[in-house]
Scaffold this motif. Structure first.
Motif, PDB file in Angstrom:
ATOM      1  N   LEU A 108     -60.397 -40.845  91.807  1.00  0.00           N
ATOM      2  CA  LEU A 108     -59.570 -39.074  91.579  1.00  0.00           C
ATOM      3  C   LEU A 108     -58.371 -39.482  90.849  1.00  0.00           C
ATOM      4  O   LEU A 108     -58.819 -38.231  90.204  1.00  0.00           O
ATOM      5  CB  LEU A 108     -58.720 -39.169  93.263  1.00  0.00           C
ATOM      6  CG  LEU A 108     -57.238 -37.909  93.064  1.00  0.00           C
ATOM      7  CD1 LEU A 108     -58.677 -36.766  93.275  1.00  0.00           C
ATOM      8  CD2 LEU A 108     -57.146 -38.367  94.530  1.00  0.00           C
ATOM      9  N   ALA A 109     -58.032 -40.337  90.330  1.00  0.00           N
ATOM     10  CA  ALA A 109     -57.275 -40.295  89.320  1.00  0.00           C
ATOM     11  C   ALA A 109     -57.769 -39.566  87.968  1.00  0.00           C
ATOM     12  O   ALA A 109     -57.382 -39.013  87.291  1.00  0.00           O
ATOM     13  CB  ALA A 109     -56.499 -41.119  88.568  1.00  0.00           C
ATOM     14  N   ALA A 110     -59.438 -40.676  87.396  1.00  0.00           N
ATOM     15  CA  ALA A 110     -60.210 -40.162  86.409  1.00  0.00           C
ATOM     16  C   ALA A 110     -61.141 -38.901  86.553  1.00  0.00           C
ATOM     17  O   ALA A 110     -61.115 -38.619  85.559  1.00  0.00           O
ATOM     18  CB  ALA A 110     -61.328 -41.113  86.605  1.00  0.00           C
ATOM     19  N   ALA A 111     -61.380 -38.488  88.080  1.00  0.00           N
ATOM     20  CA  ALA A 111     -61.313 -37.002  87.874  1.00  0.00           C
ATOM     21  C   ALA A 111     -60.056 -35.249  87.463  1.00  0.00           C
ATOM     22  O   ALA A 111     -60.154 -35.176  87.007  1.00  0.00           O
ATOM     23  CB  ALA A 111     -61.505 -36.312  89.549  1.00  0.00           C
ATOM     24  N   VAL A 112     -58.947 -35.881  87.885  1.00  0.00           N
ATOM     25  CA  VAL A 112     -58.253 -35.580  87.657  1.00  0.00           C
ATOM     26  C   VAL A 112     -57.850 -35.477  85.789  1.00  0.00           C
ATOM     27  O   VAL A 112     -57.570 -34.594  85.582  1.00  0.00           O
ATOM     28  CB  VAL A 112     -56.630 -35.885  87.760  1.00  0.00           C
ATOM     29  CG1 VAL A 112     -55.488 -34.771  87.634  1.00  0.00           C
ATOM     30  CG2 VAL A 112     -56.550 -35.928  89.370  1.00  0.00           C
ATOM     31  N   GLY A 113     -57.877 -36.270  85.408  1.00  0.00           N
ATOM     32  CA  GLY A 113     -57.376 -37.054  83.924  1.00  0.00           C
ATOM     33  C   GLY A 113     -58.715 -35.949  83.381  1.00  0.00           C
ATOM     34  O   GLY A 113     -58.401 -36.410  81.966  1.00  0.00           O
ATOM     35  N   VAL A 126     -68.020 -41.766  83.749  1.00  0.00           N
ATOM     36  CA  VAL A 126     -68.497 -42.854  84.565  1.00  0.00           C
ATOM     37  C   VAL A 126     -67.121 -44.058  83.459  1.00  0.00           C
ATOM     38  O   VAL A 126     -67.208 -43.719  82.308  1.00  0.00           O
ATOM     39  CB  VAL A 126     -69.535 -43.073  82.867  1.00  0.00           C
ATOM     40  CG1 VAL A 126     -70.558 -44.509  83.563  1.00  0.00           C
ATOM     41  CG2 VAL A 126     -70.683 -41.870  83.345  1.00  0.00           C
ATOM     42  N   ASP A 127     -67.639 -44.680  84.311  1.00  0.00           N
ATOM     43  CA  ASP A 127     -65.983 -46.096  84.572  1.00  0.00           C
ATOM     44  C   ASP A 127     -66.400 -47.137  84.896  1.00  0.00           C
ATOM     45  O   ASP A 127     -67.321 -47.686  85.891  1.00  0.00           O
ATOM     46  CB  ASP A 127     -65.349 -45.718  85.727  1.00  0.00           C
ATOM     47  CG  ASP A 127     -63.787 -46.678  85.785  1.00  0.00           C
ATOM     48  OD1 ASP A 127     -64.501 -47.889  84.670  1.00  0.00           O
ATOM     49  OD2 ASP A 127     -62.907 -46.540  86.133  1.00  0.00           O
ATOM     50  N   ALA A 128     -67.174 -47.358  83.528  1.00  0.00           N
ATOM     51  CA  ALA A 128     -67.924 -49.124  83.530  1.00  0.00           C
ATOM     52  C   ALA A 128     -66.862 -50.730  84.041  1.00  0.00           C
ATOM     53  O   ALA A 128     -66.666 -51.077  82.911  1.00  0.00           O
ATOM     54  CB  ALA A 128     -68.220 -49.472  82.328  1.00  0.00           C
ATOM     55  N   ILE A 238     -57.980 -42.843  80.288  1.00  0.00           N
ATOM     56  CA  ILE A 238     -58.661 -41.481  81.324  1.00  0.00           C
ATOM     57  C   ILE A 238     -58.158 -41.896  83.151  1.00  0.00           C
ATOM     58  O   ILE A 238     -57.583 -40.543  83.969  1.00  0.00           O
ATOM     59  CB  ILE A 238     -60.503 -41.584  81.772  1.00  0.00           C
ATOM     60  CG1 ILE A 238     -60.096 -40.268  82.649  1.00  0.00           C
ATOM     61  CG2 ILE A 238     -60.856 -42.497  82.615  1.00  0.00           C
ATOM     62  CD1 ILE A 238     -60.102 -38.802  81.233  1.00  0.00           C
ATOM     63  N   VAL A 239     -57.801 -42.840  83.633  1.00  0.00           N
ATOM     64  CA  VAL A 239     -57.409 -43.261  84.982  1.00  0.00           C
ATOM     65  C   VAL A 239     -55.957 -43.101  84.567  1.00  0.00           C
ATOM     66  O   VAL A 239     -55.356 -41.904  85.268  1.00  0.00           O
ATOM     67  CB  VAL A 239     -58.148 -44.123  85.304  1.00  0.00           C
ATOM     68  CG1 VAL A 239     -57.290 -45.056  86.425  1.00  0.00           C
ATOM     69  CG2 VAL A 239     -59.575 -44.422  85.609  1.00  0.00           C
ATOM     70  N   PRO A 240     -54.843 -43.853  83.916  1.00  0.00           N
ATOM     71  CA  PRO A 240     -53.497 -43.725  83.546  1.00  0.00           C
ATOM     72  C   PRO A 240     -53.477 -42.218  83.143  1.00  0.00           C
ATOM     73  O   PRO A 240     -52.232 -40.934  83.754  1.00  0.00           O
ATOM     74  CB  PRO A 240     -53.613 -44.765  82.412  1.00  0.00           C
ATOM     75  CG  PRO A 240     -54.781 -44.801  82.343  1.00  0.00           C
ATOM     76  CD  PRO A 240     -55.283 -44.490  82.804  1.00  0.00           C
ATOM     77  N   ARG A 241     -54.259 -41.188  82.468  1.00  0.00           N
ATOM     78  CA  ARG A 241     -54.085 -40.025  82.058  1.00  0.00           C
ATOM     79  C   ARG A 241     -53.838 -39.172  83.340  1.00  0.00           C
ATOM     80  O   ARG A 241     -53.283 -38.121  84.091  1.00  0.00           O
ATOM     81  CB  ARG A 241     -54.814 -39.138  81.273  1.00  0.00           C
ATOM     82  CG  ARG A 241     -54.693 -39.691  79.969  1.00  0.00           C
ATOM     83  CD  ARG A 241     -56.373 -38.433  78.833  1.00  0.00           C
ATOM     84  NE  ARG A 241     -56.568 -39.912  77.767  1.00  0.00           N
ATOM     85  CZ  ARG A 241     -55.654 -39.451  76.546  1.00  0.00           C
ATOM     86  NH1 ARG A 241     -54.372 -38.622  76.768  1.00  0.00           N
ATOM     87  NH2 ARG A 241     -56.018 -39.960  76.009  1.00  0.00           N
ATOM     88  N   GLY A 242     -55.127 -39.563  84.100  1.00  0.00           N
ATOM     89  CA  GLY A 242     -54.670 -38.616  85.714  1.00  0.00           C
ATOM     90  C   GLY A 242     -53.384 -39.113  86.768  1.00  0.00           C
ATOM     91  O   GLY A 242     -53.087 -37.878  87.108  1.00  0.00           O
TER      92      GLY A 242
END
Length: 254
Positions: A108-113, A126-128, A238-242
């Motif tokens: 969810l955080a990645a989508a927001v970020g 894409v999160d590897a 991207i996740v911390p940004r979200g």
């Protein structure tokens, strides 16, 4: 010996991203990541050191691993408020996932970020990492869901665990189109296979959404062909940004 007192930033947010393998602590000054350190997802042992370095005013915790008793003790020692992300936490996008209680905080955080950086665009993230995940959010800000498959180390370990003779190999080493022995054959099959999977997924979404933006994050790096590479924004934050944006959104709501 570092004198943390001389390096303090004022009014910084603490982002705690607890993953399946480790935890990331990130300091954000506004929307800008200042520093990231990694620590145990079970103990958060480096948290006191990090907190001593910055004048944090608030923080947010997102976890897919859960929060152990030791990690909770570390968090309770903090003298500023923390927001714990869960399915009921307000977010600045529309979550269309049918089972929000089972949706990982990182997804969810990645989508927001991603969407907060490029609102009004169709986006694939894409999160590897421990798992290979894909998240899709449409141009109207609706998170639609995604896909989950095994990550790099999980694929390598599964070959050893579920066969009688195949070894566990290191992901580092010769990477060939056609392996000349068992080690290079496994490396080619797993790593090249993941690369082809990602490229195929991107091409599939691009055909459906011609103006698609693609973000790549996570610890595993792949060398894509030039046509795919030119489509990708690499962003390890991207996740911390979200998480940081979700924290700001909740402040705005209150």
């Amino acid at each position: 010996m570092i004198n943390f007192a001389t390096t303090k930033h004022e009014h910084v947010n603490l982002i705690i991203d607890i993953g399946n393998t480790l935890a990331k602590l990130v300091a954000f000054d506004g929307d800008t990541p200042v520093e990231e350190i990694k620590t145990s997802n079970e103990t958060l042992e480096r948290l006191p050191e990090f907190v001593n370095k910055y004048a944090f005013k608030q923080g947010i915790v997102g976890s897919v691993f859960g929060i152990t008793a030791e990690a909770e003790r570390q968090l309770k020692r903090l003298d500023f408020p923390l927001l714990y992300l869960n399915a009921q936490t307000p977010v600045p996008i529309t979550n269309d996932y049918r089972t929000p209680d089972t949706l990982g905080a990182d997804r969810l955080a990645a989508a927001v970020g991603a969407y907060m950086q490029y609102p009004g665009h169709d986006i694939l993230i894409v999160d590897a990492g421990t798992c290979l995940t894909y998240e899709f959010i449409d141009k109207n800000g609706h998170y639609k869901g995604g896909c989950i498959s095994p990550g790099l180390q999980m694929r390598l370990k599964s070959l050893r665990a579920f066969t009688a003779k195949l070894p566990l190999i290191d992901s580092e080493g010769p990477l060939l189109d056609i392996g000349y022995d068992t080690e290079t054959s496994i490396r080619s099959g797993v790593i090249q296979g993941m690369k082809f999977e990602i490229e195929g997924r991107i091409k599939y979404f691009q055909e459906k959404y011609p103006s698609l933006l693609v973000f790549l994050t996570g610890g595993d790096i792949f060398n894509f062909d030039s046509k795919i590479k030119n489509l990708i924004f690499a962003d390890k934050y991207i996740v911390p940004r979200g998480l940081n944006r979700i924290l700001a959104f909740n402040n705005e709501q209150s």
